[in-house]
Motif scaffolding. Structure first.
Motif, PDB file in Angstrom:
ATOM      1  N   HIS A 108       0.839  -1.201   0.000  1.00  0.00           N
ATOM      2  CA  HIS A 108       0.000   0.000   0.000  1.00  0.00           C
ATOM      3  C   HIS A 108       0.878   1.257   0.000  1.00  0.00           C
ATOM      4  O   HIS A 108       0.581   2.225  -0.708  1.00  0.00           O
ATOM      5  CB  HIS A 108      -0.924  -0.006   1.222  1.00  0.00           C
ATOM      6  N   TYR A 109       1.921   1.247   0.821  1.00  0.00           N
ATOM      7  CA  TYR A 109       2.797   2.408   0.916  1.00  0.00           C
ATOM      8  C   TYR A 109       3.903   2.418  -0.133  1.00  0.00           C
ATOM      9  O   TYR A 109       4.466   3.471  -0.426  1.00  0.00           O
ATOM     10  CB  TYR A 109       3.412   2.502   2.328  1.00  0.00           C
ATOM     11  N   ARG A 110       4.230   1.245  -0.686  1.00  0.00           N
ATOM     12  CA  ARG A 110       5.260   1.133  -1.728  1.00  0.00           C
ATOM     13  C   ARG A 110       4.727   0.280  -2.874  1.00  0.00           C
ATOM     14  O   ARG A 110       5.140  -0.865  -3.051  1.00  0.00           O
ATOM     15  CB  ARG A 110       6.522   0.479  -1.158  1.00  0.00           C
ATOM     16  N   PRO A 111       3.782   0.802  -3.668  1.00  0.00           N
ATOM     17  CA  PRO A 111       3.158   0.002  -4.721  1.00  0.00           C
ATOM     18  C   PRO A 111       4.125  -0.478  -5.800  1.00  0.00           C
ATOM     19  O   PRO A 111       3.842  -1.458  -6.488  1.00  0.00           O
ATOM     20  CB  PRO A 111       2.088   0.926  -5.309  1.00  0.00           C
ATOM     21  N   THR A 112       5.254   0.159  -5.937  1.00  0.00           N
ATOM     22  CA  THR A 112       6.220  -0.257  -6.971  1.00  0.00           C
ATOM     23  C   THR A 112       7.345  -1.121  -6.395  1.00  0.00           C
ATOM     24  O   THR A 112       8.347  -1.370  -7.071  1.00  0.00           O
ATOM     25  CB  THR A 112       6.820   0.973  -7.669  1.00  0.00           C
ATOM     26  N   ALA A 113       7.179  -1.587  -5.175  1.00  0.00           N
ATOM     27  CA  ALA A 113       8.223  -2.390  -4.530  1.00  0.00           C
ATOM     28  C   ALA A 113       8.457  -3.686  -5.311  1.00  0.00           C
ATOM     29  O   ALA A 113       7.535  -4.270  -5.883  1.00  0.00           O
ATOM     30  CB  ALA A 113       7.819  -2.720  -3.100  1.00  0.00           C
ATOM     31  N   SER A 114       9.690  -4.117  -5.301  1.00  0.00           N
ATOM     32  CA  SER A 114      10.050  -5.359  -5.991  1.00  0.00           C
ATOM     33  C   SER A 114       9.693  -6.564  -5.119  1.00  0.00           C
ATOM     34  O   SER A 114       9.521  -6.435  -3.893  1.00  0.00           O
ATOM     35  CB  SER A 114      11.554  -5.370  -6.274  1.00  0.00           C
ATOM     36  N   PRO A 115       9.592  -7.750  -5.726  1.00  0.00           N
ATOM     37  CA  PRO A 115       9.372  -8.967  -4.935  1.00  0.00           C
ATOM     38  C   PRO A 115      10.457  -9.180  -3.876  1.00  0.00           C
ATOM     39  O   PRO A 115      10.165  -9.661  -2.785  1.00  0.00           O
ATOM     40  CB  PRO A 115       9.382 -10.078  -5.981  1.00  0.00           C
ATOM     41  N   ALA A 116      11.685  -8.800  -4.167  1.00  0.00           N
ATOM     42  CA  ALA A 116      12.767  -8.940  -3.191  1.00  0.00           C
ATOM     43  C   ALA A 116      12.532  -8.033  -1.985  1.00  0.00           C
ATOM     44  O   ALA A 116      12.744  -8.446  -0.837  1.00  0.00           O
ATOM     45  CB  ALA A 116      14.114  -8.618  -3.838  1.00  0.00           C
ATOM     46  N   GLN A 117      12.061  -6.814  -2.229  1.00  0.00           N
ATOM     47  CA  GLN A 117      11.763  -5.906  -1.124  1.00  0.00           C
ATOM     48  C   GLN A 117      10.603  -6.438  -0.289  1.00  0.00           C
ATOM     49  O   GLN A 117      10.618  -6.351   0.936  1.00  0.00           O
ATOM     50  CB  GLN A 117      11.441  -4.509  -1.656  1.00  0.00           C
ATOM     51  N   GLU A 118       9.598  -6.997  -0.948  1.00  0.00           N
ATOM     52  CA  GLU A 118       8.474  -7.594  -0.224  1.00  0.00           C
ATOM     53  C   GLU A 118       8.964  -8.747   0.650  1.00  0.00           C
ATOM     54  O   GLU A 118       8.558  -8.874   1.814  1.00  0.00           O
ATOM     55  CB  GLU A 118       7.424  -8.115  -1.199  1.00  0.00           C
ATOM     56  N   ALA A 119       9.822  -9.588   0.087  1.00  0.00           N
ATOM     57  CA  ALA A 119      10.347 -10.734   0.847  1.00  0.00           C
ATOM     58  C   ALA A 119      11.125 -10.248   2.066  1.00  0.00           C
ATOM     59  O   ALA A 119      11.024 -10.842   3.148  1.00  0.00           O
ATOM     60  CB  ALA A 119      11.222 -11.608  -0.044  1.00  0.00           C
ATOM     61  N   LEU A 120      11.883  -9.173   1.906  1.00  0.00           N
ATOM     62  CA  LEU A 120      12.632  -8.634   3.046  1.00  0.00           C
ATOM     63  C   LEU A 120      11.704  -8.105   4.134  1.00  0.00           C
ATOM     64  O   LEU A 120      12.012  -8.207   5.316  1.00  0.00           O
ATOM     65  CB  LEU A 120      13.590  -7.538   2.582  1.00  0.00           C
ATOM     66  N   VAL A 121      10.579  -7.534   3.734  1.00  0.00           N
ATOM     67  CA  VAL A 121       9.602  -7.058   4.715  1.00  0.00           C
ATOM     68  C   VAL A 121       8.969  -8.249   5.442  1.00  0.00           C
ATOM     69  O   VAL A 121       8.664  -8.168   6.627  1.00  0.00           O
ATOM     70  CB  VAL A 121       8.523  -6.192   4.027  1.00  0.00           C
ATOM     71  N   LEU A 122       8.816  -9.354   4.735  1.00  0.00           N
ATOM     72  CA  LEU A 122       8.201 -10.530   5.348  1.00  0.00           C
ATOM     73  C   LEU A 122       9.119 -11.238   6.345  1.00  0.00           C
ATOM     74  O   LEU A 122       8.626 -11.931   7.237  1.00  0.00           O
ATOM     75  CB  LEU A 122       7.756 -11.515   4.270  1.00  0.00           C
ATOM     76  N   VAL A 123      10.411 -11.074   6.226  1.00  0.00           N
ATOM     77  CA  VAL A 123      11.341 -11.783   7.122  1.00  0.00           C
ATOM     78  C   VAL A 123      11.044 -11.501   8.599  1.00  0.00           C
ATOM     79  O   VAL A 123      10.894 -12.436   9.382  1.00  0.00           O
ATOM     80  CB  VAL A 123      12.811 -11.494   6.750  1.00  0.00           C
ATOM     81  N   PRO A 124      10.941 -10.234   9.036  1.00  0.00           N
ATOM     82  CA  PRO A 124      10.619 -10.031  10.452  1.00  0.00           C
ATOM     83  C   PRO A 124       9.218 -10.532  10.823  1.00  0.00           C
ATOM     84  O   PRO A 124       8.997 -10.989  11.943  1.00  0.00           O
ATOM     85  CB  PRO A 124      10.737  -8.524  10.661  1.00  0.00           C
ATOM     86  N   ALA A 125       8.279 -10.479   9.877  1.00  0.00           N
ATOM     87  CA  ALA A 125       6.939 -11.010  10.145  1.00  0.00           C
ATOM     88  C   ALA A 125       7.014 -12.523  10.351  1.00  0.00           C
ATOM     89  O   ALA A 125       6.402 -13.063  11.276  1.00  0.00           O
ATOM     90  CB  ALA A 125       5.989 -10.669   9.002  1.00  0.00           C
ATOM     91  N   PHE A 126       7.765 -13.217   9.493  1.00  0.00           N
ATOM     92  CA  PHE A 126       7.958 -14.659   9.657  1.00  0.00           C
ATOM     93  C   PHE A 126       8.646 -14.962  10.985  1.00  0.00           C
ATOM     94  O   PHE A 126       8.291 -15.915  11.679  1.00  0.00           O
ATOM     95  CB  PHE A 126       8.797 -15.241   8.526  1.00  0.00           C
ATOM     96  N   ALA A 127       9.641 -14.164  11.343  1.00  0.00           N
ATOM     97  CA  ALA A 127      10.373 -14.389  12.593  1.00  0.00           C
ATOM     98  C   ALA A 127       9.456 -14.233  13.803  1.00  0.00           C
ATOM     99  O   ALA A 127       9.502 -15.048  14.734  1.00  0.00           O
ATOM    100  CB  ALA A 127      11.560 -13.440  12.681  1.00  0.00           C
ATOM    101  N   LEU A 128       8.608 -13.204  13.793  1.00  0.00           N
ATOM    102  CA  LEU A 128       7.667 -13.009  14.901  1.00  0.00           C
ATOM    103  C   LEU A 128       6.685 -14.173  14.984  1.00  0.00           C
ATOM    104  O   LEU A 128       6.391 -14.679  16.069  1.00  0.00           O
ATOM    105  CB  LEU A 128       6.922 -11.684  14.747  1.00  0.00           C
ATOM    106  N   VAL A 129       6.198 -14.603  13.842  1.00  0.00           N
ATOM    107  CA  VAL A 129       5.287 -15.748  13.796  1.00  0.00           C
ATOM    108  C   VAL A 129       5.985 -16.991  14.358  1.00  0.00           C
ATOM    109  O   VAL A 129       5.374 -17.800  15.069  1.00  0.00           O
ATOM    110  CB  VAL A 129       4.790 -15.987  12.345  1.00  0.00           C
ATOM    111  N   THR A 130       7.279 -17.143  14.079  1.00  0.00           N
ATOM    112  CA  THR A 130       8.038 -18.287  14.573  1.00  0.00           C
ATOM    113  C   THR A 130       8.100 -18.293  16.099  1.00  0.00           C
ATOM    114  O   THR A 130       7.957 -19.344  16.730  1.00  0.00           O
ATOM    115  CB  THR A 130       9.464 -18.286  13.977  1.00  0.00           C
TER     116      THR A 130
END
Length: 147
Positions: A108-130
Motif C-alpha cells: 500500500h505504501y510502496r506500490p512499486t516495490a520489488s518482490p525482493a523488497q516484499e520478501a525482506l519485509v516478510l522476514v521479520p513477520a515470519f520471525a515473529l510468527v516463529t
C-alpha cells in the motif's frame, strides 16, 4: 541416600537443559524456515500476486517446519504427527493473516516495490510468527505431563 532437595534440583536442571535444547533446535529450524519461506515467496512472487505467493510459501514451509520441530525440537513428546499438524494448521491461519497483512500494508505504501523488497519485509513477520509458534507448540501442543 542423597542430600535433601537433590532430586528437585536435578529435575530442575534437566528441565532447563531440555528447554535449552528445544530453544536451540527451534531457533535453527526457525531460521532455516524463515530464509526458505522468504526465498520461496520471492520466486513465486514473480508469477503470482502477493497473497497467493504468501499462501503457497507458507503452506509448504509450515508443513516442513512442523515435521522438523516434531522430530527434533520436541522429540520425546507423545504427540502424534496428525495432532501436531492439525495444531499447526490453526497457527497457519493466524500466520497467514499476519504475514499477508504485513506485505499488503507494505505494498500500500510502496506500490512499486520489488518482490525482493516484499520478501525482506516478510522476514521479520515470519520471525515473529516463529516465536509465537514456539510458544504455542511448546505450551499447548507438545506439553509434557509433569507430575
Amino acid at each position: 541416600m542423597g542430600r535433601p532437595g537433590t532430586r528437585h534440583t536435578t529435575s530442575g536442571r534437566l528441565r532447563r537443559a531440555g528447554l535449552t535444547r528445544e530453544v536451540g533446535w527451534f531457533a535453527v529450524i526457525g531460521a532455516a524456515s524463515t530464509v526458505a519461506q522468504a526465498l520461496l515467496y520471492w520466486v513465486l512472487r514473480h508469477w503470482s500476486p502477493p497473497v497467493l505467493a504468501n499462501l503457497a510459501s507458507l503452506l509448504v514451509i509450515t508443513a516442513l517446519n512442523t515435521e522438523a520441530n516434531r522430530r527434533l525440537t520436541f522429540r520425546g513428546s507423545a504427540v502424534r504427527a496428525l495432532r501436531a499438524h492439525l495444531a499447526a494448521g490453526g497457527l497457519f491461519v493466524l500466520a497467514y493473516l499476519f504475514t499477508s497483512g504485513a506485505v499488503l500494508l507494505f505494498r500500500h505504501y510502496r506500490p512499486t516495490a520489488s518482490p525482493a523488497q516484499e520478501a525482506l519485509v516478510l522476514v521479520p513477520a515470519f520471525a515473529l510468527v516463529t516465536v509465537v509458534r514456539f510458544t504455542v507448540l511448546r505450551l499447548a501442543v507438545f506439553e509434557r505431563r509433569r507430575r
